[in-house]
Design a protein around this motif. Structure first.
Motif, PDB file in Angstrom:
ATOM      1  N   ALA B  70      -0.340  32.438  55.762  1.00  0.00           N
ATOM      2  CA  ALA B  70       0.991  31.863  55.933  1.00  0.00           C
ATOM      3  C   ALA B  70       0.891  30.458  56.521  1.00  0.00           C
ATOM      4  N   ASN B  82       5.138  26.177  55.170  1.00  0.00           N
ATOM      5  CA  ASN B  82       5.589  27.430  54.565  1.00  0.00           C
ATOM      6  C   ASN B  82       6.724  28.046  55.371  1.00  0.00           C
ATOM      7  N   GLY B  86      10.371  28.732  54.393  1.00  0.00           N
ATOM      8  CA  GLY B  86      10.685  30.160  54.446  1.00  0.00           C
ATOM      9  C   GLY B  86      11.871  30.504  55.327  1.00  0.00           C
ATOM     10  N   TYR B  91      16.019  31.355  51.515  1.00  0.00           N
ATOM     11  CA  TYR B  91      15.178  32.314  52.225  1.00  0.00           C
ATOM     12  C   TYR B  91      15.751  32.658  53.588  1.00  0.00           C
ATOM     13  N   HIS B 284       4.120  25.460  47.306  1.00  0.00           N
ATOM     14  CA  HIS B 284       4.170  26.425  48.410  1.00  0.00           C
ATOM     15  C   HIS B 284       3.643  27.772  47.941  1.00  0.00           C
ATOM     16  N   LEU B 287       4.164  30.648  50.358  1.00  0.00           N
ATOM     17  CA  LEU B 287       5.494  30.885  50.905  1.00  0.00           C
ATOM     18  C   LEU B 287       5.731  32.369  51.160  1.00  0.00           C
ATOM     19  N   LEU B 291       7.041  34.508  54.515  1.00  0.00           N
ATOM     20  CA  LEU B 291       8.117  35.506  54.575  1.00  0.00           C
ATOM     21  C   LEU B 291       7.568  36.838  55.094  1.00  0.00           C
TER      22      LEU B 291
END
Lengths: 296, 318
Positions: B70, B82, B86, B91, B284, B287, B291
């Motif tokens: 991440a 990220n 995120g 998101y 990304h 990404l 998350l």
């Protein structure tokens, strides 16, 4: 005895299961009735939908279409294979571990149980993502085949399977059994096979049912790793043919409910003999219950 | 340690599991590392090594990889971008939706589950209790794809209940309702959350000791006073702990939502799923990992709170 909660107690009912709480009958009937309805209506709706579709009149066409669909059987077969692999692997991993823990290292029993619950903390979508990134470079025989699913399902089903066997082993006096076997000159392998396993039958049965039900229902990992298992195929059908998918679901529901109820009943009867306060039912169903958290 | 208490306390809550009475207690807490090694106690743990290794390879390595990656940019460099992507835009909305969905569905299930558990414990018949407990065990397990489709048959556009409502002049779909929304998912999630709560709450309600009720009533407490000063404080910790379990359960759920909405509803697990399935955002690649790390973060917070609450709960309910 006058109880302060609800209606005055009938003198005869005091010793029953309702020792503390007196709650009005109307309240109970309404609560259980309404909630019961919420649980029954989807089953009735599914049954109706699967027999009639959107047209009038009863027909079994959804079912006959489903059963004559070769892919239904291929995906079912695939899931069964994965299930068998998962069950065997789970037993191989868990039985020696739980026996060892109770025999040699009871102090770490709680730690082990906590470890077995770890998969509940990490969402399966996240585990899948991790599997793709960390095992992506593994040989195709593992990552490219459903073998990886069985390997991961062992972990994902662990919170239910481990507890089930752990409480089964807990019920045995492992030390005495092993020592008795040893003093009769049996090897450890013989003891495990001829003494411990027969005594662990119901625990093993529990693991078989729980792990198998888990494998049949699991969707997240299988679909994200692009394997068309039973549950994944169900979703594919659902996108075009609603009544078949609903018939499919009904079959899947009934076929998970039956074995799970059997296990629940077997466990509660077993536990009922040993424990007071009816706690046994609870623990058995609790470990079953936690399946949800993974079946998701 | 939040996680260990998950197992430990569920068991102590239900009042069995041996209470550790059979375990040898010699030198458990004060054992130093040196003594541990000298007495060869480590040999005792060799037997669990295969299990621990298995868990390490197939659970911990993937989880750690997610978190580590991440923080990686597309070229493997360290970056926080990220996370900034995120936790913004669509998101961020997904996190909001997910938390909202889990909070509401867990709240409703906590309330309803408590009522059912109270009704069950108060019922005189043993059969009813056995049936409801067994049924809860089974229904709590009815997550996933089949559940989604049986609700399509119930509350979908042509579902039985939707049709009945239309017949009495209230088509829910004309009033902004949709099964394929966060509200719809909340209704569906109750199907496995309520039984879970029933199973969680029956033992603590059972454990409300008769002596306490008798003491309260002989001291002249009213029903309200009993709940305010005795029953309420006693049931609050298990109730809160149960709520956190349900929250986590709903938060991590993927299959039901994916099957019901064909992967279109903006909640975090679905977003991660669609990133995995190849809808990668350019620049990304990691990404999804951000998350995922976010999800793990939320669950860990819930687990820590669970541990704290449970420690309090287990004081009384033994």
């Amino acid at each position: 005895m006058a109880s302060i909660i609800g209606a005055p107690a009938k003198s005869s009912g005091v010793e029953g299961g309702s020792n503390v709480l007196r709650i009005g009958k109307i309240f109970r009937v309404v609560v259980l009735g309404v909630v019961g309805l919420y649980f029954i209506v989807p089953v009735i709706s599914s049954a109706r939908f699967s027999f009639t579709g959107s047209s009038k009149g009863i027909s079994l066409s959804a079912y006959s279409k489903l059963f004559s669909d070769p892919q239904f059987w291929t995906t079912l077969f695939l899931s069964v294979k994965i299930g068998i692999g998962t069950v065997i692997l789970s037993l191989v991993v868990i039985i020696p571990t739980t026996v060892w823990v109770h025999w040699k290292a009871p102090k770490i029993r709680r730690v082990m149980e906590a470890l077995s619950l770890l998969p509940l903390v990490i969402p399966s979508v996240v585990i899948t993502l991790g599997v793709i990134t960390s095992f992506g470079s593994l040989p195709n025989i593992i990552m490219g085949t459903p073998v990886i699913l069985a390997l991961e399902y062992v972990v994902l089903a662990l919170p239910y399977t481990y507890r089930t066997l752990d409480s089964a082993v807990q019920a045995l006096d492992i030390k005495t059994l092993v020592e008795a076997g040893q003093s009769l000159g049996a090897s450890l392998r013989k003891i495990l096979w001829w003494v411990l396993l027969p005594n662990l039958r119901s625990g093993v049965l529990g693991v078989v049912v729980l792990a198998f039900a888990f494998c049949l229902g699991e969707f997240a990992v299988a679909s994200l790793l692009s394997f068309t298992t039973f549950a994944v195929y169900l979703v594919q059908i659902g996108q075009t043919q609603a009544s078949e998918a609903i018939a499919f679901s009904l079959i899947a529901l009934v076929f998970t409910w039956i074995p799970l109820s059997i296990v629940t009943v077997v466990f509660s009867r077993r536990a009922g003999k040993r424990y007071r306060r009816g706690g046994g039912v609870l623990v058995a169903s609790q470990s079953i219950t936690e399946l949800t958290e993974l079946a998701e | 340690m939040a996680v260990p208490s998950l197992g430990e306390n569920r068991e102590s809550q239900s009042g069995f599991g041996g209470n550790g009475a059979s375990e040898p207690q010699k030198g458990s807490a004060g054992m130093s590392v040196a003594r541990f090694l000298r007495y060869g106690n480590w040999r005792r743990f060799m037997g669990v090594l295969p299990f621990v290794l298995y868990l390490g390879v197939f659970l911990l390595i993937p989880a750690i990889t997610v978190v580590v990656d991440a923080f990686k940019g597309d070229s493997g460099n360290f970056t926080l971008s990220n996370f900034s992507v995120g936790f913004s835009g669509v998101y961020f909305e997904s996190f909001k939706n997910s938390i909202q969905l889990s909070l509401f569905s867990a709240l409703i299930a906590t309330f309803v589950g408590l009522l059912v558990a109270l009704a069950i414990v108060a019922s005189p018949g043993r059969t009813l209790r056995a049936v409801v407990t067994a049924g809860s065990g089974v229904f709590a397990n009815t997550g996933g794809v089949p559940l989604a489709f049986s609700f399509v048959a119930t509350l979908g556009n042509f579902g039985l209940v939707a049709e009945l409502l239309t017949k009495i002049g209230y088509n829910p779909y004309n009033h902004g309702f949709s099964l394929y929304s966060v509200l719809g998912l909340t209704i569906v999630y109750e199907y496995f959350l309520i039984p879970l709560m029933v199973l969680i709450m029956i033992p603590p309600i059972d454990a409300l000791r008769k002596e306490w009720v008798d003491a309260a009533s002989s001291l002249g407490a009213s029903r309200i006073q009993f709940w305010r000063y005795i029953g309420g404080p006693l049931l609050a910790p298990p109730l809160l702990a149960g709520f956190l379990v349900l929250f986590t359960d709903a938060f991590a759920a993927y299959a039901t939502a994916a099957a019901l909405t064909s992967g279109t509803i903006p909640i975090v697990p679905i977003q991660i799923g669609s990133l995995i399935s190849g809808n990668v955002l350019v620049g990304h690649a990691h990404l999804g990992n951000a998350l995922g790390a976010g999800m793990i973060g939320v669950v860990i917070i819930a687990a820590i709170m669970y541990g704290l609450v449970q420690r309090r709960a287990s004081r009384w309910l033994r």
